[in-house]
Write a protein that holds these residues in place. Structure first.
Motif, PDB file in Angstrom:
ATOM      1  N   LYS A 137       0.897  -1.164  -0.022  1.00 59.14           N
ATOM      2  CA  LYS A 137       0.032  -0.037   0.026  1.00 59.14           C
ATOM      3  C   LYS A 137       0.899   1.229   0.292  1.00 59.14           C
ATOM      4  O   LYS A 137       0.668   2.051  -0.694  1.00 59.14           O
ATOM      5  CB  LYS A 137      -0.849   0.100   1.179  1.00 59.14           C
ATOM      6  CG  LYS A 137      -1.854   1.372   1.339  1.00 59.14           C
ATOM      7  CD  LYS A 137      -2.248   1.446   2.556  1.00 59.14           C
ATOM      8  CE  LYS A 137      -1.332   1.652   3.475  1.00 59.14           C
ATOM      9  NZ  LYS A 137      -1.816   2.124   4.956  1.00 59.14           N
ATOM     10  N   GLU A 138       1.908   1.418   1.022  1.00 59.52           N
ATOM     11  CA  GLU A 138       2.773   2.341   0.878  1.00 59.52           C
ATOM     12  C   GLU A 138       3.416   2.667  -0.608  1.00 59.52           C
ATOM     13  O   GLU A 138       3.698   3.784  -0.916  1.00 59.52           O
ATOM     14  CB  GLU A 138       3.864   2.335   2.274  1.00 59.52           C
ATOM     15  CG  GLU A 138       3.231   2.361   3.368  1.00 59.52           C
ATOM     16  CD  GLU A 138       4.070   2.053   4.650  1.00 59.52           C
ATOM     17  OE1 GLU A 138       5.431   1.915   4.343  1.00 59.52           O
ATOM     18  OE2 GLU A 138       3.685   1.850   5.553  1.00 59.52           O
ATOM     19  N   MET A 147      -2.034  -0.300 -10.293  1.00 65.04           N
ATOM     20  CA  MET A 147      -1.757   1.095 -10.535  1.00 65.04           C
ATOM     21  C   MET A 147      -0.368   1.814 -10.806  1.00 65.04           C
ATOM     22  O   MET A 147      -0.401   2.713 -11.172  1.00 65.04           O
ATOM     23  CB  MET A 147      -2.180   1.533  -9.035  1.00 65.04           C
ATOM     24  CG  MET A 147      -3.782   1.634  -8.894  1.00 65.04           C
ATOM     25  SD  MET A 147      -4.384   2.528  -7.540  1.00 65.04           S
ATOM     26  CE  MET A 147      -4.806   0.920  -6.334  1.00 65.04           C
ATOM     27  N   HIS A 148       0.557   0.893 -10.485  1.00 59.71           N
ATOM     28  CA  HIS A 148       2.029   1.122 -11.408  1.00 59.71           C
ATOM     29  C   HIS A 148       1.734   0.939 -12.819  1.00 59.71           C
ATOM     30  O   HIS A 148       2.759   1.475 -13.193  1.00 59.71           O
ATOM     31  CB  HIS A 148       2.864   0.122 -10.447  1.00 59.71           C
ATOM     32  CG  HIS A 148       3.462   0.570  -9.287  1.00 59.71           C
ATOM     33  ND1 HIS A 148       2.818   0.239  -8.196  1.00 59.71           N
ATOM     34  CD2 HIS A 148       4.597   1.024  -8.844  1.00 59.71           C
ATOM     35  CE1 HIS A 148       3.415   0.706  -7.114  1.00 59.71           C
ATOM     36  NE2 HIS A 148       4.515   1.252  -7.501  1.00 59.71           N
ATOM     37  N   GLY A 149       1.162   0.267 -13.394  1.00 59.09           N
ATOM     38  CA  GLY A 149       1.220   0.182 -14.885  1.00 59.09           C
ATOM     39  C   GLY A 149       2.107  -1.008 -15.249  1.00 59.09           C
ATOM     40  O   GLY A 149       2.445  -1.895 -14.280  1.00 59.09           O
ATOM     41  N   TYR A 178       3.659   6.076  -5.274  1.00 58.63           N
ATOM     42  CA  TYR A 178       3.734   6.148  -6.511  1.00 58.63           C
ATOM     43  C   TYR A 178       2.629   6.902  -7.184  1.00 58.63           C
ATOM     44  O   TYR A 178       3.250   7.681  -8.143  1.00 58.63           O
ATOM     45  CB  TYR A 178       3.616   4.587  -7.488  1.00 58.63           C
ATOM     46  CG  TYR A 178       3.873   4.577  -8.759  1.00 58.63           C
ATOM     47  CD1 TYR A 178       5.088   4.587  -9.445  1.00 58.63           C
ATOM     48  CD2 TYR A 178       2.795   4.447  -9.527  1.00 58.63           C
ATOM     49  CE1 TYR A 178       5.351   4.628 -10.668  1.00 58.63           C
ATOM     50  CE2 TYR A 178       3.014   4.483 -11.094  1.00 58.63           C
ATOM     51  CZ  TYR A 178       4.235   4.532 -11.683  1.00 58.63           C
ATOM     52  OH  TYR A 178       4.417   4.468 -12.837  1.00 58.63           O
ATOM     53  N   LEU A 179       1.479   6.738  -6.818  1.00 60.03           N
ATOM     54  CA  LEU A 179       0.558   7.906  -6.924  1.00 60.03           C
ATOM     55  C   LEU A 179       0.794   9.148  -6.746  1.00 60.03           C
ATOM     56  O   LEU A 179       0.192   9.794  -7.337  1.00 60.03           O
ATOM     57  CB  LEU A 179      -1.022   7.434  -6.314  1.00 60.03           C
ATOM     58  CG  LEU A 179      -1.377   5.759  -6.700  1.00 60.03           C
ATOM     59  CD1 LEU A 179      -2.519   5.550  -5.925  1.00 60.03           C
ATOM     60  CD2 LEU A 179      -1.750   5.783  -7.991  1.00 60.03           C
ATOM     61  N   ILE A 223      -1.145  11.104 -10.981  1.00 60.53           N
ATOM     62  CA  ILE A 223      -2.241  10.138 -11.129  1.00 60.53           C
ATOM     63  C   ILE A 223      -2.921   9.994  -9.816  1.00 60.53           C
ATOM     64  O   ILE A 223      -3.891   9.328  -9.832  1.00 60.53           O
ATOM     65  CB  ILE A 223      -1.641   8.791 -11.744  1.00 60.53           C
ATOM     66  CG1 ILE A 223      -0.675   8.006 -10.953  1.00 60.53           C
ATOM     67  CG2 ILE A 223      -0.971   8.845 -13.101  1.00 60.53           C
ATOM     68  CD1 ILE A 223      -0.222   6.642 -11.136  1.00 60.53           C
ATOM     69  N   GLY A 224      -2.412  10.304  -8.830  1.00 58.51           N
ATOM     70  CA  GLY A 224      -2.922  10.303  -7.661  1.00 58.51           C
ATOM     71  C   GLY A 224      -4.108  11.010  -7.333  1.00 58.51           C
ATOM     72  O   GLY A 224      -5.125  10.993  -6.443  1.00 58.51           O
TER      73      GLY A 224
END
Length: 156
Positions: free
Chosen positions: A34-35, A114-116, A40-41, A51-52
């Motif tokens: 999660k962290e 979410m990292h792609g 990253y977001l 992106i966050g």
């Protein structure tokens, strides 16, 4: 191993503690996952914005957070059962294992997504958690086994 200690089958007692140790590891992995994802977001830009800041990703991150909090509560209750030498340890161990594996799978998949594309490479650490989630699920019985075990111990 087929005998009893303190009124419990030795094997059941060992399995419960082993399962809960694995659950504690899974909880730590979820937190790190999660962290890494939230960090990253906060740093990755796309379409000229972080992106966050996209609402869809915020919702997914919030879902991860709430599932992790539920998992923490289950592990805390199970560890309390061990501390109190409660007869509910096998029941709580199966509940914790089935929930923690589901949540670890969710959090690790969401983190990679979410990292792609970079999330699947060795360049980012996040892919490791998805692999670890698969191993954790298979260790000491999978989710289905522990759901069935929980139901049987509950009298269903």
């Amino acid at each position: 191993l087929t005998g009893e200690a303190d009124g419990y089958p030795v094997l059941e007692k060992a399995l419960g503690r082993g399962v809960l140790a694995l659950c504690a590891e899974a909880l730590g992995a979820m937190e790190v996952c999660k962290e890494l994802t939230v960090d990253y977001l906060k740093t990755r830009k796309q379409f000229g914005a972080l992106i966050g800041s996209f609402q869809g990703l915020k919702h997914r991150a919030a879902d991860m957070f709430s599932e992790i909090e539920l998992a923490k509560a289950i592990v805390a209750e199970a560890l309390t059962a061990i501390d109190n030498d409660s007869p509910t340890v096998p029941l709580m161990a199966s509940l914790a294992k089935s929930k923690l594996c589901d949540v670890l799978n969710l959090v690790s998949r969401e983190g990679v997504q979410m990292h792609g594309g970079i999330g699947m490479t060795d360049e980012e650490e996040i892919g490791f958690f998805m692999k670890r989630a698969r191993v954790a699920e298979a260790t000491y019985g999978n989710v289905t086994y522990h759901q069935d075990r929980y139901a049987a111990l509950s009298g269903f």
